[in-house]
Enzyme design. Structure first.
Site, PDB file in Angstrom:
ATOM      1  N   HIS A 165       0.803  -1.232   0.000  1.00 11.52           N
ATOM      2  CA  HIS A 165       0.000   0.000   0.000  1.00 11.52           C
ATOM      3  C   HIS A 165       0.826   1.268   0.000  1.00 11.52           C
ATOM      4  CE1 HIS A 165      -4.014  -1.775   0.814  1.00 11.52           C
ATOM      5  NE2 HIS A 165      -3.306  -2.716   1.397  1.00 11.52           N
TER       6      HIS A 165
ATOM      7  N   LYS B  24      -7.911  14.260   4.823  1.00  5.06           N
ATOM      8  CA  LYS B  24      -7.096  13.048   4.805  1.00  5.06           C
ATOM      9  C   LYS B  24      -6.068  13.204   5.911  1.00  5.06           C
ATOM     10  CE  LYS B  24      -6.271  14.078   0.373  1.00  5.06           C
ATOM     11  NZ  LYS B  24      -6.439  12.897  -0.438  1.00  5.06           N
ATOM     12  N   ARG B  25      -5.314  12.138   6.219  1.00  6.97           N
ATOM     13  CA  ARG B  25      -4.249  12.278   7.194  1.00  6.97           C
ATOM     14  C   ARG B  25      -3.339  13.437   6.772  1.00  6.97           C
ATOM     15  NH1 ARG B  25      -3.698   8.472  11.364  1.00  6.97           N
ATOM     16  NH2 ARG B  25      -2.206  10.015  12.046  1.00  6.97           N
TER      17      ARG B  25
ATOM     18  N   LYS C  36     -14.546   8.707  -3.486  1.00  5.29           N
ATOM     19  CA  LYS C  36     -15.797   9.045  -2.787  1.00  5.29           C
ATOM     20  C   LYS C  36     -16.296  10.413  -3.223  1.00  5.29           C
ATOM     21  CE  LYS C  36     -13.950   6.388   1.006  1.00  5.29           C
ATOM     22  NZ  LYS C  36     -13.119   6.449   2.221  1.00  5.29           N
TER      23      LYS C  36
ATOM     24  N   THR D  45      -8.346   6.923  -1.749  1.00  6.84           N
ATOM     25  CA  THR D  45      -9.693   6.376  -1.942  1.00  6.84           C
ATOM     26  C   THR D  45     -10.748   7.450  -1.702  1.00  6.84           C
ATOM     27  OG1 THR D  45      -9.456   5.527   0.297  1.00  6.84           O
ATOM     28  CG2 THR D  45      -9.286   3.930  -1.493  1.00  6.84           C
TER      29      THR D  45
END
Ligand code: GL2
Length: 840
Positions: free
Chosen positions: A376, A569-570, A684, A680
């Site tokens: 990943h 996001k992070r 969305k 990801t």
């Protein structure tokens, strides 16, 4: 708004169990039943929180019925099953998803009305299950939903952390972290299985028997207890399990003598050690203790899961009641979600050889045919390397096995591929450098797994051409791509009911919920003014809801008529939230310099940024602070604040995402090319009709292809240019854009307060050096980013064009269903088939 009528348990409606009631009145009786007979609070109160627990327990009755049928069906059919091993699951809330997948949403809404409550309010009572930190964990949760929906016999395995991801609080200092006790009051969704308990050993030594066989003995033994969470598929009976392990010590481990002697801590030493294992997700690993604990967690997951898997396999013997070990890979597929569960490899070898008596070759054959690995990330700091010394101490038998795997691998390479001699050092599993002897987990995975996959086409290509290039020359067929996906149930059908109804209306079917490719049929209506106005109204409704939420959590009032621009996001330097903030700072400065007339011709924007920074990641925390400081100035500047607001959305999590994404119009996916494996949330946002400004990175590349290049605001260097650009910078060949310099200078001038942002800004400057040299190329990409933002502003002025692009984004998102991803894993890696539970 919450109703007060339901503050007490209804006396008019009876309390009857009716576990599988269909009628709303019976469902109401069943909810009442749980309020009285499965109580978690003092009797008779029935406020939203109590109503949530009673409702969840009522829904659980139905889940348990389907779940048991699923177990017994799988037992009878005995198909090959997949076991997904992941250290993270980011499940979020479960109630909306459960009633939606069970197709009882309306009945439950009705029933709750009868009891004086609104389902919408009740679902908000639930705490997010945050057993993950970002995309990797949420991906695992989307995959579980798709596996159940596709009727695939599959399990998720993970750990039952007491404290999942921390709660983020924003103060004057920036981000502060609080433990998130998601189990504080009890989770209605988990069921403990006292019959699924396995011993997991740590430390100890290896005993060699006269026969030559080896056995791991001694050390510390902790029990792994299964807690199962039901995972219902969408409108199907199949209900799979997420099995989370809890660590426990037994009564035997409690020293009553010591306790009675007043030595309370010593008496319960193993109990406290057990508690540490599942205490927190990603404990700090700066100390040796922290490293050891993380390794223990990983091994705990692997060992318990494999004992369980092997136990299930052994239960289903052949007609002659014999265990056919050679059949194992045709019954079991194990998927490693990143390198965290790599220890499954030596643990499976150990269990097969030392406990089941198989020889090396047989055990290796089974292991390599069973295990597959997903990579990943290509970020070097995320590629796990464990100290050999720590591993020898904690897992002595596994280190023997890893050494043997490595020895055999090296011998194979030397005999089959003498041309690779100078590559052997980089390829082998053990790095024996005496200063820092380590086990390279990714190498162990590649050497042992039958399949290795990346998570977007670009990422898989980079794995093949760079990170794992030499392995590819040995095993070209081992490497695959499986572009990530998201579940359309949670990420459109349930989080955006307005848009879902419009889609169903125009497609004349709701089949898109399980066949997302059907969305492409919206393309023909993209110019239709009736659809466009319905589309805009739905977006506006979501924006209004979001504005209300933002006001509630930040006190900042935002205008739903401005362009809603979101990056969530992070927080990480490679994701480049800093690029976003610098762009906002520049925009603010220009707005200040403009005449009132000119300002009126700009496109008013609300920029929202959210995400958590790892607690010890200093620069990420500085970025959080900067966003907040910029917001504090801009949002209170009366000259400008109707044209620009900058809001930091606190404590970003799955539920917050479900609120933000439907209300977004532009979202930023602006990582340095080649660094975001997939992403990801980009999927969305696009699915919900949000346009993307982004780089050619990760899944952005495929999203842009699918929705059409004209509907994507592209900028920035490409992945293959990045190495050259970094070199050029190092050689002093980079000339920064004046706008970039101006934005930094403005921050330095103290426009946003007195906090010292120099260390952060310096990371973008200089040619090289630690924390310098703009490794992430913010400066290089800044001008093309600003140009792309100008194109956004222009496009937004033409509402028809914008809405058309928005419709085309949704229409082009079909590929990004996790149903597609999972179907590909099932066919091309796991070789498993669907196993639908019969309806009758
Ligand atoms: C990640 C990647 O960074 C992200 O790009 C990807 O979408 C997800 C899921 O494949 O995996 N890798 C990783 O370690 N985390 C991710 O989010 N935390």
């Amino acid at each position: 708004a919450a109703t007060t009528a339901g503050a007490k348990i209804s006396q008019k409606i009876p309390s009857v169990a009716y576990p599988l009631a269909e009628e709303p009145t019976e469902i109401a009786a069943n909810i009442n039943y749980h309020a009285q007979y499965s109580p978690h609070f003092s009797p008779f109160k029935f406020e939203p929180e109590q109503a949530f627990y009673a409702t969840a327990e009522s829904v659980r009755d139905r889940l348990i019925k389907q779940w048991n049928e699923t177990y017994s069906h799988y037992h009878k059919v005995n198909p090959k099953q997949t076991y997904y091993l992941s250290m993270e699951y980011l499940q979020g809330r479960a109630l909306t998803n459960a009633v939606g997948n069970l197709d009882v949403q309306d009945a439950y809404a009705d029933a709750l009305k009868q009891l004086g409550h609104e389902l919408e309010n009740i679902v908000e009572q639930e705490k997010d299950a945050a057993l993950g930190n970002g995309g990797l964990g949420r991906l695992a949760s989307c995959f579980l939903d798709s596996m159940a929906t596709l009727n695939l016999p599959a399990w998720g395995y993970g750990l039952r952390y007491k404290y999942g991801l921390f709660k983020q609080r924003i103060t004057k200092a920036g981000q502060e972290e609080d433990a998130d006790d998601w189990l504080e009051k009890f989770s209605p969704w988990e069921v403990v299985r006292h019959d699924a308990v396995y011993p997991v050993r740590f430390f100890g030594q290896v005993e060699v028997n006269p026969s030559g066989s080896r056995k791991w003995i001694g050390g510390e033994v902790i029990q792994a207890v299964a807690y199962d969470v039901p995972i219902p598929g969408y409108k199907t009976k199949n209900t799979n399990s997420l099995r989370l392990w809890e660590a426990k010590a037994g009564a035997d481990d409690f020293d009553l003598f010591q306790f009675n002697d007043g030595q309370y801590e010593a008496a319960a030493l193993l109990h406290s050690r057990a508690q540490q294992i599942c205490a927190v997700l990603y404990p700090g690993d700066a100390t040796e203790n922290g490293k050891l604990l993380r390794l223990k967690q990983q091994f705990f997951l692997c060992s318990a899961s494999l004992q369980d898997i092997i136990g299930r396999f052994k239960e289903r013997k052949d007609e002659k009641d014999e265990i056919q070990w050679s059949e194992f890979p045709s019954k079991v597929a194990v998927q490693l979600n990143d390198t965290h569960p790599t220890l499954a490899i030596p643990e499976l070898m150990r269990l097969l050889m030392d406990d089941e008596g198989l020889g090396w070759d047989e055990a290796w054959n089974i292991t390599t045919k069973t295990i597959a690995y997903t990579n990943h990330t290509v970020l070097p700091e995320a590629l796990e390397k464990w100290s050999q010394a720590v591993m020898w101490k904690l897992l002595p038998r596994h280190m023997e096995i890893i050494e043997e795997i490595d020895k055999r691998f090296i011998a194979m390479v030397r005999s089959a591929r003498p041309d690779l001699e100078d590559k052997v050092h980089g390829l082998c599993v053990l790095d024996n450098n005496p200063q820092k002897a380590v086990v390279r987990m990714a190498n162990l995975c590649v050497v042992s797994a039958h399949t290795v996959n990346g998570v977007a086409q670009l990422h898989s290509d980079i794995l093949k051409s760079e990170l794992f290039a030499d392995y590819v020359s040995i095993w070209p067929a081992k490497f695959q791509n499986k572009t990530n996906g998201i579940t359309p149930r949670r990420w459109l059908r349930f989080c955006n009911p307005e848009l879902s109804h419009i889609i169903t209306k125009w497609l004349k079917t709701d089949q898109w919920v399980t066949n997302l490719d059907l969305l492409v049929n919206l393309r023909q209506f993209a110019d239709n003014s009736e659809l466009q106005s319905e589309w805009e109204l739905a977006k506006l409704a979501s924006k209004q809801r979001l504005a209300k939420y933002i006001l509630q959590v930040t006190g900042v009032s935002i205008d739903p008529n401005t362009l809603f621009d979101i990056q969530v996001k992070r927080i990480h330097e490679y994701k480049r939230q800093l690029l976003n903030v610098l762009g906002a700072v520049y925009r603010y400065k220009k707005l200040k310099e403009m005449s009132t007339e000119d300002r009126k011709n700009t496109t008013p924007r609300t920029i929202m940024i959210g995400g958590k920074a790892f607690a010890t990641y200093t620069n990420a925390k500085r970025i959080v602070k900067l966003v907040n400081d910029v917001g504090a100035v801009v949002n209170t500047d009366p000259e400008v604040n109707s044209f620009l607001k900058v809001v930091f959305v606190p404590n970003y999590n799955v539920s917050v995402a479900e609120m933000l994404i439907p209300g977004s119009e532009l979202s930023q996916h602006i990582s340095t090319a080649g660094m975001e494996a997939s992403g990801t949330s980009n999927m969305k946002f696009a699915l919900n009709g949000c346009l993307i400004i982004g780089t050619l990175d990760g899944a952005n590349v495929e999203i842009r292809e699918e929705i059409g290049v004209d509907n994507f605001f592209l900028f920035g260097a490409t992945a293959d240019e990045v190495p050259r650009l970094r070199k050029e910078r190092e050689n002093g060949m980079f000339k920064p854009d004046p706008r970039f310099e101006e934005a930094k200078q403005f921050i330095r001038s103290g426009a946003f307060g007195s906090y010292d942002y120099n260390p952060l800004l310096e990371s973008l400057e200089g040619n090289s050096g630690y924390g310098r040299g703009d490794y992430f190329l913010v400066g290089y990409d800044f001008p093309s980013y600003m140009d792309a933002q100008e194109r956004v502003d222009e496009a937004y002025k033409d509402r028809k064009r914008w809405t058309k692009m928005s419709i085309l984004s949704t229409a082009g998102s079909g590929k990004f269903s996790s149903d597609r991803t999972i179907a590909q894993y099932a066919d091309e890696i796991w070789k498993i088939n669907e196993c639908p539970v019969p309806l009758a």
